[in-house]
Design an enzyme around this catalytic site. Structure first.
Site, PDB file in Angstrom:
ATOM      1  N   THR A 144      42.327  59.278 -60.342  1.00  0.00           N
ATOM      2  CA  THR A 144      41.182  60.267 -60.267  1.00  0.00           C
ATOM      3  C   THR A 144      41.208  60.948 -59.011  1.00  0.00           C
ATOM      4  O   THR A 144      41.815  61.987 -58.744  1.00  0.00           O
ATOM      5  CB  THR A 144      39.892  59.672 -60.685  1.00  0.00           C
ATOM      6  OG1 THR A 144      39.579  58.445 -59.755  1.00  0.00           O
ATOM      7  CG2 THR A 144      40.021  59.176 -62.234  1.00  0.00           C
ATOM      8  N   THR A 181      35.488  51.951 -59.139  1.00  0.00           N
ATOM      9  CA  THR A 181      36.116  52.679 -60.320  1.00  0.00           C
ATOM     10  C   THR A 181      37.482  52.403 -60.105  1.00  0.00           C
ATOM     11  O   THR A 181      38.234  53.193 -59.623  1.00  0.00           O
ATOM     12  CB  THR A 181      35.479  54.139 -60.233  1.00  0.00           C
ATOM     13  OG1 THR A 181      34.313  53.981 -60.660  1.00  0.00           O
ATOM     14  CG2 THR A 181      36.418  54.953 -60.258  1.00  0.00           C
ATOM     15  N   SER A 393      32.510  69.026 -61.058  1.00  0.00           N
ATOM     16  CA  SER A 393      32.704  70.520 -60.854  1.00  0.00           C
ATOM     17  C   SER A 393      34.210  70.969 -61.054  1.00  0.00           C
ATOM     18  O   SER A 393      35.054  70.023 -61.045  1.00  0.00           O
ATOM     19  CB  SER A 393      32.288  71.186 -59.650  1.00  0.00           C
ATOM     20  OG  SER A 393      32.766  70.826 -58.468  1.00  0.00           O
TER      21      SER A 393
END
Length: 393
Positions: A144, A181, A393
């Site tokens: 990510t 995460t 975003s």
């Protein structure tokens, strides 16, 4: 790279969040493999975590992992569970497996439902790439905010031959695993019992992934999943065999854990926080986590500022039971504080070269008790704020 025998890797571009990059991965064992898993203790557990637990409760034999980035499928209710199961069915067809032999894992924004059309469209590529895919392809697909794929490997000899281990993980932010995460995947070609494999994975997770922090946040999706398929033909039978496999598994997981903290969002430092002499291990861990998660300590690390008072203050508010005058603090081997007072000398000058290093050892002794703990912690930079302010975003 020495890949454990009997494992194949695949990745595909599904476009879950970004275009033009892998974001869907599969790791497949050519034969049934003993499976183990450790999972987040967050009360809001993602659909793939719940599905993994349900599958492992029914069988300790699996064929592979299915992982995606870009969508966490967390806090998505029953629809999320249905989407998770449907994704497994589609992947199983593409990979020529049974759906209940694939363990799922997801990472990304919490609350977003899967776009099942994107899953459906990616399946032909996932199946097509299985014969030629690499561990790096799979490691890139689960990234990510990671800046690099995270892979570690090990191999060792037993009387029956060579045993190989390979680990992949992702994680850079929302990192303070409590499992169990971050997502972690372990492949091994040894033959080992299900009970021994699960115990070994949990023990090693406690000593590696559960000993890191970036920001003190435990994710909804944290998991480490492991398969041992026996394809090497080498059986783990004696206690010596077990301990040797455990040693190398721990080394793989420790290397991956270090890479997570080294690659922390905006991170520039890795603090090795060592606490000893505590009344109990629990007290030692309270101190280590108070120091490692302190924004003031972390920003001092980022600024290369040897502000040892922030470390002392964090230890003092940790809730651990110790006498203040018994605490001894060293930074990079330099004694800076004991008997409730700083050591004489110009500490800024003494510590300046240490604070400019990437890896910094912070040693804290609380007394003469048997308790100890270790934690790897990142610093806190301006970039961390920017990355997470703009994450959606």
């Amino acid at each position: 790279m020495k890949i454990p025998q009997g494992f194949r890797f695949s990745a595909a571009q599904a476009g879950f969040k970004h275009q033009g990059r892998y974001d869907l991965a599969a790791i497949v064992s050519d034969r049934p493999a003993i499976a183990a898993g450790v999972f987040t203790t967050n009360k809001f557990q993602a659909a793939p975590v719940l599905q993994c637990k349900a599958l492992l409760a029914k069988s300790d034999t699996m064929r592979g992992f299915l992982a995606n980035s870009g969508q966490a499928n967390a806090c998505t209710g029953e629809q999320g569970m249905e989407n998770c199961r449907e994704s497994l069915t589609m992947a199983a067809q593409a990979l020529n497996l049974e759906a209940d032999t694939l363990l799922p894992a997801s990472t990304g924004v919490i609350g977003a439902h899967f776009d099942m059309d994107k899953w459906r469209n990616a399946m032909p590529e996932l199946g097509r790439n299985l014969p030629t895919g690499t561990p790096e392809d799979a490691a890139r697909a689960i990234m990510t905010t990671d800046t690099m794929p995270k892979i570690a490997e090990a191999g060792f000899q037993l009387d029956g031959g060579e045993v190989r281990l390979l680990g992949l993980c992702k994680g850079a932010g929302m990192i303070s695993p409590n499992m169990a995460t971050m997502l972690g995947f372990i492949c091994c070609d040894a033959n080992i019992s299900a009970e021994a494999w699960q115990i070994m994975l949990r023990d090693c997770a406690n000593l590696s992934f559960n000993r890191v922090t970036v920001d003190g946040d435990t994710s909804t999706n944290d998991c480490v999943l492991a398969l041992a398929n026996g394809a090497s033909g080498v059986a783990i039978e004696s206690e010596d065999d077990y301990m040797l496999l455990r040693k190398h598994l721990l080394e793989v997981m420790e290397e991956l854990a270090y890479k997570i903290v080294m690659d922390a969002e905006g991170g520039t430092k890795v603090a090795f926080i060592e606490v000893a002499g505590a009344r109990t291990d629990e007290d030692a861990e309270l101190v280590a986590r108070a120091v490692g998660n302190s924004p003031l300590v972390k920003t001092a690390l980022f600024g290369c500022d040897p502000n040892w008072g922030r470390i002392v203050a964090a230890a003092g508010r940790s809730g651990a039971n110790f006498r203040a005058e018994a605490m001894v603090l060293k930074i990079g081997g330099v004694l800076v504080f004991r008997n409730g007072t700083p050591e004489p000398g110009n500490m800024d000058d003494l510590l300046a070269p240490i604070m400019n290093e990437r890896d910094i050892v912070i040693s804290i002794r609380l007394g003469t008790g048997p308790g100890s703990a270790m934690l790897l912690a990142s610093d806190l930079s301006r970039d961390y704020v920017s990355i997470n302010a703009d994450y959606r975003s």
